[in-house]
Design a protein around this motif. Structure first.
Motif: not given
Length: 217
Positions: A114-137
């Protein structure tokens, strides 16, 4: 290619949803850390919880900058997200890390599309707060260790994972089809008019993750 212009209330809707997800994830991880079999694992989940509340603060600050109270932006989604957590209380450490692995990943996939529809800076903010690979690992390592210690655990965790994905998709459906014109418009602007198609992709990604953790789909 730049994102299409969206009404401010559509942006607020998504930021409110993600902020509430971060807040509830913090609460859940802080509680689930007590299920850890040792202090090392307890600290690891506690650190993840701290990251969640940090992410919440960033989103809340952005909402405030847009002139919106975070409470107001989050309120429409309390029912769906709280229902998911209330119906998926883990009984032990293995179920807790499986929930973190499965539930967080599905939520991230849903928001990322859904975040693909956002403009900056909100798109990057949303993507930044998603979990990084360390959580899954971390979660995958813990799940595999539990299965290695007792192979019978694999069937129980596989059934648990299926329950988690069913509950997650059910509540995601409530969010995606809610009578909130701004949020529906945001999904449409992101190219995800076909909600069933979106859920199919979420389910396929879930199946791949289960295989990576050594569980059965």
């Amino acid at each position: 290619m730049s994102a299409p212009d969206l009404p401010d209330h559509a942006v607020v809707d998504l930021l409110g949803l993600v902020a509430l997800g971060e807040l509830l994830a913090f609460e859940r991880m802080a509680v689930d850390a007590r299920l850890a079999p040792d202090l090392r694992r307890r600290a690891a989940l506690g650190e993840m919880a701290a990251a969640e509340i940090g992410n919440y603060r960033r989103l809340a600050d952005r909402l405030a900058a847009l002139g919106v109270l975070p409470d107001d932006a989050m309120a429409p989604y309390v029912g769906a997200l709280q229902a998911y957590h209330d119906s998926t209380e883990p009984r032990d450490w293995a179920e807790a890390v499986t929930k973190a692995y499965v539930g967080d990943a599905i939520a991230d996939d849903f928001i990322r599309e859904i975040a693909t529809a956002l403009a900056e800076p909100d798109r990057q903010l949303v993507l930044d707060v998603l979990h990084d690979s360390s959580y899954a690992d971390f979660a995958v390592a813990e799940i595999r260790a539990a299965v290695e210690a007792d192979p019978r655990v694999a069937d129980r965790l596989s059934m648990w994972a299926r329950r988690l994905v069913g509950e997650a998709l059910s509540q995601a459906g409530r969010v995606a089809t809610a009578e909130r014109g701004a949020f529906t418009a945001l999904i449409a602007q992101g190219g995800q008019v076909d909600v069933q198609g979106l859920f199919r992709r979420l389910t396929e990604a879930h199946s791949r993750r289960l295989a990576e953790a050594g569980l059965n789909n």
